[in-house]
Design a protein around this motif. Structure first.
Motif, PDB file in Angstrom:
ATOM      1  N   LEU A  38       0.825  -1.206   0.000  1.00  0.00           N
ATOM      2  CA  LEU A  38       0.000   0.000   0.000  1.00  0.00           C
ATOM      3  C   LEU A  38       0.862   1.259   0.000  1.00  0.00           C
ATOM      4  O   LEU A  38       0.626   2.203  -0.761  1.00  0.00           O
ATOM      5  CB  LEU A  38      -0.929  -0.002   1.218  1.00  0.00           C
ATOM      6  CG  LEU A  38      -2.101  -0.991   1.200  1.00  0.00           C
ATOM      7  CD1 LEU A  38      -2.726  -1.099   2.588  1.00  0.00           C
ATOM      8  CD2 LEU A  38      -3.159  -0.567   0.179  1.00  0.00           C
ATOM      9  N   HIS A  39       1.875   1.276   0.888  1.00  0.00           N
ATOM     10  CA  HIS A  39       2.749   2.452   0.994  1.00  0.00           C
ATOM     11  C   HIS A  39       3.511   2.699  -0.306  1.00  0.00           C
ATOM     12  O   HIS A  39       3.594   3.845  -0.784  1.00  0.00           O
ATOM     13  CB  HIS A  39       3.715   2.246   2.153  1.00  0.00           C
ATOM     14  CG  HIS A  39       4.762   3.328   2.272  1.00  0.00           C
ATOM     15  ND1 HIS A  39       4.440   4.654   2.468  1.00  0.00           N
ATOM     16  CD2 HIS A  39       6.125   3.272   2.209  1.00  0.00           C
ATOM     17  CE1 HIS A  39       5.549   5.369   2.542  1.00  0.00           C
ATOM     18  NE2 HIS A  39       6.582   4.551   2.378  1.00  0.00           N
ATOM     19  N   TYR A  43      -0.317   5.019  -1.253  1.00  0.00           N
ATOM     20  CA  TYR A  43      -1.417   5.148  -0.292  1.00  0.00           C
ATOM     21  C   TYR A  43      -0.877   5.229   1.133  1.00  0.00           C
ATOM     22  O   TYR A  43       0.220   4.750   1.426  1.00  0.00           O
ATOM     23  CB  TYR A  43      -2.366   3.949  -0.392  1.00  0.00           C
ATOM     24  CG  TYR A  43      -3.045   3.811  -1.730  1.00  0.00           C
ATOM     25  CD1 TYR A  43      -4.045   4.704  -2.112  1.00  0.00           C
ATOM     26  CD2 TYR A  43      -2.682   2.803  -2.615  1.00  0.00           C
ATOM     27  CE1 TYR A  43      -4.672   4.574  -3.344  1.00  0.00           C
ATOM     28  CE2 TYR A  43      -3.299   2.662  -3.847  1.00  0.00           C
ATOM     29  CZ  TYR A  43      -4.291   3.552  -4.209  1.00  0.00           C
ATOM     30  OH  TYR A  43      -4.906   3.436  -5.426  1.00  0.00           O
ATOM     31  N   GLN A  44      -1.675   5.828   2.020  1.00  0.00           N
ATOM     32  CA  GLN A  44      -1.351   5.786   3.441  1.00  0.00           C
ATOM     33  C   GLN A  44      -1.655   4.381   3.961  1.00  0.00           C
ATOM     34  O   GLN A  44      -2.641   3.769   3.561  1.00  0.00           O
ATOM     35  CB  GLN A  44      -2.178   6.810   4.214  1.00  0.00           C
ATOM     36  CG  GLN A  44      -1.952   8.259   3.804  1.00  0.00           C
ATOM     37  CD  GLN A  44      -2.825   9.200   4.599  1.00  0.00           C
ATOM     38  OE1 GLN A  44      -2.811   9.189   5.831  1.00  0.00           O
ATOM     39  NE2 GLN A  44      -3.601  10.025   3.902  1.00  0.00           N
ATOM     40  N   ALA A  45      -0.808   3.898   4.855  1.00  0.00           N
ATOM     41  CA  ALA A  45      -1.002   2.539   5.379  1.00  0.00           C
ATOM     42  C   ALA A  45      -0.623   2.523   6.854  1.00  0.00           C
ATOM     43  O   ALA A  45       0.501   2.887   7.224  1.00  0.00           O
ATOM     44  CB  ALA A  45      -0.158   1.542   4.603  1.00  0.00           C
ATOM     45  N   THR A  68      -6.332   2.328   5.640  1.00  0.00           N
ATOM     46  CA  THR A  68      -5.672   3.035   4.544  1.00  0.00           C
ATOM     47  C   THR A  68      -6.636   4.043   3.935  1.00  0.00           C
ATOM     48  O   THR A  68      -7.852   3.999   4.192  1.00  0.00           O
ATOM     49  CB  THR A  68      -5.227   2.035   3.458  1.00  0.00           C
ATOM     50  OG1 THR A  68      -4.639   2.735   2.368  1.00  0.00           O
ATOM     51  CG2 THR A  68      -6.391   1.206   2.955  1.00  0.00           C
ATOM     52  N   THR A 105     -10.934   0.955   4.844  1.00  0.00           N
ATOM     53  CA  THR A 105     -10.714   2.324   4.376  1.00  0.00           C
ATOM     54  C   THR A 105     -11.099   3.314   5.473  1.00  0.00           C
ATOM     55  O   THR A 105     -12.049   3.077   6.227  1.00  0.00           O
ATOM     56  CB  THR A 105     -11.546   2.586   3.112  1.00  0.00           C
ATOM     57  OG1 THR A 105     -11.236   1.585   2.128  1.00  0.00           O
ATOM     58  CG2 THR A 105     -11.245   3.951   2.525  1.00  0.00           C
TER      59      THR A 105
END
Length: 450
Positions: A38-39, A43-45, A68, A105
Motif C-alpha cells: 500500500l505504501h 497510499y497511506q497505510a 488506509t 478504508t
C-alpha cells in the motif's frame, strides 16, 4: 468526576519510533507485505486497533488489522489474492493461504450528503456505513480510545487522536464520543467493552459504563448469527469466567442466554452458578495451556441445568417415557437458545449427543460400557458427568470413579491408530462393477438374455 470524551479532538499526538516499543519484527510478515505494498503504491497505510494496543502492552496480538486511504476497490486492484466482504462495513480481505489480513478504508462522519452510503434505523443503529474520510475522522469513528491508535509504516511512528495512549497508561476502557449514542449505533459495543475490561484487566470508565444496564435490551435487535460469534469471543477469550461476571453485573448475560433466566430463579439456581464457574474456569485453564475448547461441550455444560429444569417441570404423559420427554425438552431449549445465539447445527447435534449420553452413562455394565466408550462424544459426556458429580455429589461420585477406573483398564488406543489400509498404498479398495439396470417389463422378448 469522570467525563465523556469529546466527539472531536484537534490535537494529534505523534510518538516517534525511539519513544515506543513496537518493532516490525513483532508484526506478522503477511501484514507487513500488505502495509508495504500500500505504501509503495502511494497510499497511506497504518496498523490499527487491537494489534497496536497489544504491542504497546507487550502482548502478542491475535490479529493485525490495517487501515488506509485506498478504497476497497483500489485495494483489490493491488492484490490478486483479495476479496471484498461485508455490506454494512465494506472491507478488503487479503488472503495468504489460511491467513487473512483485513484492510479497511478510513471512515468519516455521517452527513445528509452521503445518506446513500450510510443508514441508521429509528433507534440510531447503523445499518450501512461506507462513508470514507481522513485518518482523523476515522479515529473518531472507532469505538474505544485504546483501539484508536495507528502505527505508520512510512516512518514507524504511532499516531493518537483520541487520548488512547493516556488511557492505555492509566489502564481504563473509555468509549469515544457520547456513550449512549455510540451504543445505539452498535449495541455490540457493550459486549466489546466488557470483553476488553476482562481481557486487559482494566476498569470501564464511569461515563462508558453508566448507560449499559439500561441499554442491554438493545442486544435483542442484533442478528443471532453475529451474537453467536461474539459469544465465542467472550467465553473463549481465556478469561471467560471474569467476562461472565462482568456480563452479569451489566445485565448483558440474559439477552445472550435467555433460556437460563428461569433456572437462575428456580431450584437449580445454585447448581447452575456452580456449573458456570466450573465450566468457564476449566475452559480458561485449557486455553492457557494451549489446548482447544469445543463450543458444543461448553454450551452443553452451560445449558444442562436449564434443560433439567424444563424436564422436571413437564408431567410425564401416558405413552411418553422419561427419555423421550428428555429429548423433546432438549429440542425446545435449543430452539429457544438459537433465537438469541444462532448456534450452528454441527454444534447443536453434538450437544444433543452429549446430553443423551448423560442418560446412558449410569448403565455401566462392562459389555455395554466398552461399546459406549467408542462413542465420538464419550469423552465430552464423561467430562460433563464429572462436572455434575463435583456439583451434586451423591451417587454421581462413585459413578465417575467407576468410569475412570474402567477407562484405565480398557484404554481405547485402537480408535486413535490408523488402520493398516490407511498406511498401505497397495491396499486399494477393489473395483466393483456397476450392475446394469434393466427396466421392469412383461415382454418375454426382453427376458431371453437375463
Amino acid at each position: 468526576m469522570d467525563k465523556a470524551l469529546p466527539a472531536a479532538r484537534a490535537l494529534e499526538v505523534i510518538t516517534p519510533r525511539a519513544q515506543h516499543s513496537i518493532s516490525r519484527q513483532q508484526i506478522q510478515p503477511n501484514a507487513l507485505k500488505v502495509l508495504y505494498r500500500l505504501h509503495q503504491s502511494g497510499y497511506q497505510a497504518y496498523l490499527v486497533g487491537g494489534g497496536v494496543r497489544d504491542l504497546l502492552l507487550g502482548q502478542q496480538p491475535k490479529d493485525f488489522d490495517i487501515t488506509t486511504d485506498a478504497t476497497p476497490d483500489q485495494v483489490r486492484q493491488l492484490f490478486n489474492n483479495c476479496r471484498l466482504v461485508g455490506r454494512r462495513f465494506r472491507l478488503a480481505h487479503v488472503l495468504f493461504g489460511r491467513d487473512r489480513v483485513e484492510v479497511a478504508t478510513f471512515r468519516a462522519h455521517h452527513t445528509t450528503a452521503n445518506e446513500h452510503n450510510a443508514q441508521q434505523n429509528e433507534q440510531g443503529r447503523l445499518l450501512r456505513d461506507n462513508v470514507y474520510g481522513t485518518i482523523e475522522e476515522d479515529a473518531q469513528r472507532r469505538d474505544f480510545t485504546i483501539n484508536s491508535l495507528y502505527y505508520n509504516i512510512a516512518d514507524f511512528t504511532v499516531h493518537d487522536y483520541t487520548g488512547g495512549l493516556k488511557d492505555l497508561r492509566q489502564g481504563v476502557i473509555r468509549l469515544i464520543g457520547d456513550a449512549e449514542s455510540r451504543y445505539r449505533e452498535d449495541p455490540v459495543r457493550m459486549l466489546r467493552a466488557v470483553r476488553f475490561a476482562a481481557k486487559l484487566q482494566m476498569p470501564i470508565s464511569e461515563c462508558t459504563a453508566k448507560p449499559i444496564q439500561n441499554l442491554a435490551p438493545l442486544l435483542l435487535e442484533i442478528p443471532a448469527a453475529r451474537l453467536f460469534e461474539e459469544s465465542l469471543k467472550l467465553l473463549q477469550s481465556g478469561c471467560g469466567y471474569a467476562t461472565y461476571r462482568l456480563l452479569e453485573h451489566y445485565h448483558l448475560f440474559t439477552p445472550l442466554f435467555p433460556s437460563m433466566a428461569p433456572t437462575l430463579n428456580g431450584p437449580y439456581a445454585h447448581q447452575l452458578k456452580q456449573m458456570l464457574q466450573q465450566a468457564l474456569q476449566s475452559c480458561d485453564q485449557r486455553l492457557a495451556t494451549g489446548k482447544t475448547v469445543n463450543p458444543a461441550f461448553l454450551f452443553a455444560a452451560l445449558l444442562w441445568y436449564p434443560l433439567l429444569t424444563q424436564v422436571e417441570q413437564q408431567p410425564v404423559s401416558d405413552g411418553v417415557n422419561r427419555y423421550t420427554l428428555f429429548m423433546q425438552e432438549a429440542s425446545k431449549i435449543l430452539a429457544t437458545q438459537c433465537r438469541s445465539l444462532a448456534i450452528p447445527r454441527r454444534f447443536t447435534i453434538a450437544m444433543r449427543e452429549i446430553w443423551q449420553l448423560q442418560q446412558r452413562l449410569p448403565r455401566c455394565q462392562t459389555a455395554r460400557a466398552q461399546k459406549l466408550q467408542l462413542h465420538p462424544k464419550f469423552r465430552a459426556a464423561f467430562d460433563l458427568l464429572a462436572f455434575r458429580a463435583a456439583i451434586e455429589g451423591g451417587p454421581l461420585i462413585p459413578l465417575v470413579a467407576w468410569w475412570q477406573e474402567f477407562q484405565q483398564q480398557h484404554p481405547q488406543t485402537h480408535t486413535q491408530q490408523p488402520r493398516a489400509r490407511d498406511n498401505d498404498p497397495s491396499a486399494k479398495r477393489p473395483r466393483t462393477r456397476r450392475r446394469r439396470h434393466t427396466p421392469h417389463t412383461d415382454d418375454p422378448q426382453l427376458h431371453r438374455h437375463r
